[in-house]
Design an enzyme around this catalytic site. Structure first.
Site, PDB file in Angstrom:
ATOM      1  N   HIS A 105     -27.564  -1.140  33.046  1.00  0.00           N
ATOM      2  CA  HIS A 105     -28.394  -2.208  32.777  1.00  0.00           C
ATOM      3  C   HIS A 105     -29.409  -1.821  31.482  1.00  0.00           C
ATOM      4  CE1 HIS A 105     -31.155  -5.510  33.419  1.00  0.00           C
ATOM      5  NE2 HIS A 105     -32.530  -4.665  33.552  1.00  0.00           N
ATOM      6  N   ASN A 106     -29.435  -2.772  30.658  1.00  0.00           N
ATOM      7  CA  ASN A 106     -30.248  -2.621  29.511  1.00  0.00           C
ATOM      8  C   ASN A 106     -29.862  -1.481  28.857  1.00  0.00           C
ATOM      9  OD1 ASN A 106     -31.994  -5.032  30.202  1.00  0.00           O
ATOM     10  ND2 ASN A 106     -33.614  -3.769  30.574  1.00  0.00           N
ATOM     11  N   GLU A 135     -24.453  -3.364  29.267  1.00  0.00           N
ATOM     12  CA  GLU A 135     -25.323  -4.817  29.205  1.00  0.00           C
ATOM     13  C   GLU A 135     -25.737  -5.016  27.834  1.00  0.00           C
ATOM     14  OE1 GLU A 135     -28.652  -7.462  31.009  1.00  0.00           O
ATOM     15  OE2 GLU A 135     -29.079  -5.333  30.849  1.00  0.00           O
ATOM     16  N   ASP A 137     -28.241  -7.497  25.338  1.00  0.00           N
ATOM     17  CA  ASP A 137     -29.088  -8.549  25.471  1.00  0.00           C
ATOM     18  C   ASP A 137     -29.003  -9.431  23.683  1.00  0.00           C
ATOM     19  OD1 ASP A 137     -29.595  -8.386  27.770  1.00  0.00           O
ATOM     20  OD2 ASP A 137     -31.607  -7.853  27.732  1.00  0.00           O
ATOM     21  N   HIS A 150     -34.908  -6.156  24.031  1.00  0.00           N
ATOM     22  CA  HIS A 150     -35.199  -6.709  25.287  1.00  0.00           C
ATOM     23  C   HIS A 150     -36.294  -7.858  24.748  1.00  0.00           C
ATOM     24  CE1 HIS A 150     -37.250  -6.741  29.387  1.00  0.00           C
ATOM     25  NE2 HIS A 150     -35.685  -6.889  29.774  1.00  0.00           N
ATOM     26  N   GLU A 184     -25.801 -11.085  27.484  1.00  0.00           N
ATOM     27  CA  GLU A 184     -26.882 -11.830  28.074  1.00  0.00           C
ATOM     28  C   GLU A 184     -27.194 -12.943  26.543  1.00  0.00           C
ATOM     29  OE1 GLU A 184     -30.643 -12.980  29.755  1.00  0.00           O
ATOM     30  OE2 GLU A 184     -29.075 -11.778  30.689  1.00  0.00           O
TER      31      GLU A 184
END
Length: 554
Positions: A105-106, A135, A137, A150, A184
């Site tokens: 994640h992230n 991931e 973003d 983020h 994302e």
């Protein structure tokens, strides 16, 4: 002094006739009675003497001295982890949804998710640890180049194309099995086209662009089918059927964002105004709750076409999914939503995950990039349980433990009762499944050696204790501790025995934790080791059977 091991000497002398050596027959007795070996013990004992005995004279006598015995117990053969399960030993030809997948994640973050640094190093480190789902973003950047960070925080920004390059360079250094890019997407149509260009240009043939055999599939392909391929998980206009017929139009309206953490927070905490203000003032960042309204954006055909088997969809209900969902659709859940579904309909959740992929990610309130324990999500059969790889702790310990098997390839086959469509397994009531066989795990913690000082105070010596934890279905969650040994990190000896009843051994993880006892404050962490129960050298015995020993090191 460093090599004196009174604990091992005690075991050695129990089987030695003269206290000086083990004959081959003595060693065979030890292997049979203590190590629970049953296959060609005579040959194995001979091989151990040949491999680990340093004395040529003892070798000629087919005997093992104490030095050889010590070297054997401290070797890979003496490890608690079954060496036969170190390499790839599982069936890798089943659909992707039948595997637990090591997931991050992230991934771009090196620290917390408020002010931390973003770096391609995060992807390199995760992939080098066997991670198979990372991931990304994505947001609009300057000069027409998409950026990764983020959103709405003070984390630093990196270029999307640099992330894709890092993934392309390191995706298959550790494992040849497929990597999933979980995107994302917050970008405009123009920059989505740039994203698609970078994916195609940088990754080339490694990017999976079409279905494998040119025909409409009926299930997900296997890790074996997808070796050396990188898959994109993101929103997609239409499905595989429309893609095959070429009916998808360019730049249709749709929600491009995959996971909307702000909306999840808003639903979980309807009275969030005070939390919102506190976050905004204390953390000095733009609160994501300000952006909880989903915006309608267009999805570019070019980026949509990069998505084949991992189409991100909104989850409505298990009933809706059972009737309408396609096998290539992936739903994402925040940890609190996953827990709620597990509580309310655990068996349905497991059944859902036997057909298609699910992704679970940490709550948006984990601003320190901390982790939940992935075990509770694996209990529901969730495959893509995404953790902050940059944050050490129990969550990552358990994750590393599960994926330490099967060649550290990032894929672990789920138990059969989680893969079969006609089986209903409820993790809250494991005793109701067919072939229910609880087991007793007995652990005797004998000794430690050369444990480090953890307190910075001069002349500080550890007071070590060992805690053994079982992570599994709710009925199996358990912790037991030895007593602590005062002022001895050099060669502490406990000889304490701990017993656990395990109802679903196929899902159980065993974690050994060493701590420095402190009666006035929290114990200091010294070290840990975690592995699947199924990978321990000895097979657990059914309830009521005779207990045996197995001398292994952790």
């Amino acid at each position: 002094m460093l090599t004196q091991r009174e604990d091992v000497l005690k075991v050695f002398q129990e089987y030695s006739v003269d206290g000086q050596k083990l004959s081959q027959s003595n060693l065979e007795d030890f292997l049979r009675e203590e190590q629970l070996e049953g296959d060609d013990i005579q040959l194995h004992a001979k091989q151990l003497i040949e491999c680990y005995e340093p004395s040529d004279k003892a070798k000629r006598m087919n005997a093992m001295t104490f030095d050889g015995f010590l070297m054997y117990l401290g070797s890979a053969e003496g490890s608690i982890f079954n060496p036969q399960q170190r390499g790839i030993f599982q069936d890798m030809t089943q659909p992707l949804c039948h595997y637990f997948i090591s997931s991050s994640h992230n991934t771009y973050l090196m620290e917390d998710q408020l002010r931390g640094q973003s770096s391609v190093e995060g992807y390199i480190r995760a992939l080098n640890r066997g991670c198979r789902c990372v991931e990304v973003d994505c947001w609009d950047g300057a000069n027409g180049e998409p950026i990764v960070y983020h959103g709405h925080t003070f984390t630093s920004k990196i270029l999307f194309k640099d992330v894709v390059s890092a993934v392309g360079n390191y995706a298959f250094k550790v494992s040849q099995y497929p990597v999933i890019l979980s995107i994302e997407n917050h970008c405009s149509v123009e920059q989505q086209r740039v994203m698609a260009h970078h994916l195609n240009h940088i990754l080339g043939d490694r990017l999976l662009k079409t279905i494998l055999d040119g025909k409409a599939p009926i299930r997900l392909p296997s890790p074996e089918d997808l070796k050396g391929k990188i898959l994109v998980k993101a929103k997609k206009d239409g499905g595989l059927e429309q893609s095959l017929s070429g009916m998808v139009e360019d730049s249709l309206n749709g929600e491009v964002s995959d996971d909307d953490e702000a909306a999840e927070i808003d639903e979980d905490h309807p009275h969030h105004e005070s939390i919102h203000c506190r976050l905004k003032v204390v953390s000095y960042f733009i609160c994501p709750l300000c952006f909880s309204q989903k915006s309608k954006q267009r999805l570019s055909k070019e980026l949509s076409d990069c998505v084949v088997y991992c189409k991100s969809v909104h989850f409505t209900s298990f009933k809706h999914s059972r009737i309408h969902s396609k096998f290539y659709e992936v739903a994402s859940f925040t940890e609190s939503k996953a827990r709620k579904h597990l509580r309310d309909a655990g068996a349905e959740f497991v059944h859902h995950n036997s057909r298609q992929l699910s992704r679970v990610y940490p709550s948006g309130f984990r601003t320190d990039s901390s982790n939940f324990n992935p075990q509770e999500m694996w209990n529901a059969g969730c495959q893509i349980v995404a953790l902050n790889f940059q944050t050490a702790g129990e969550g990552m310990d358990v994750n590393d433990g599960l994926f330490s098997q099967n060649g550290c390839c990032g894929y672990v086959l789920k138990p059969s009762f989680m893969r079969e469509a006609d089986v209903r397994f409820d993790p809250e009531m494991p005793q109701k499944r067919d072939h229910y066989h609880p087991v007793v795990l007995t652990v005797q913690v004998i000794s430690g050696q050369q444990l480090p000082k953890v307190n910075i105070k001069e002349d500080s010596i550890v007071d070590p204790l060992v805690r053994v934890e079982v992570h599994g279905v709710p009925m199996d969650q358990a912790k037991q501790e030895t007593r602590y040994i005062e002022n001895n990190g050099f060669n502490p000896m406990w000889y304490d025995t701990l017993h656990f009843t395990i109802h679903t051994p196929e899902l159980a993880m065993v974690r050994f934790v060493v701590e420095d006892y402190d009666k006035t404050s929290k114990n200091d962490f010294v070290g840990q080791y975690t592995l699947p129960l199924s990978c321990m050298q000895t097979k657990p015995r059914p309830l009521g059977s005779e207990t045996k020993h197995l001398y292994v090191y952790v």
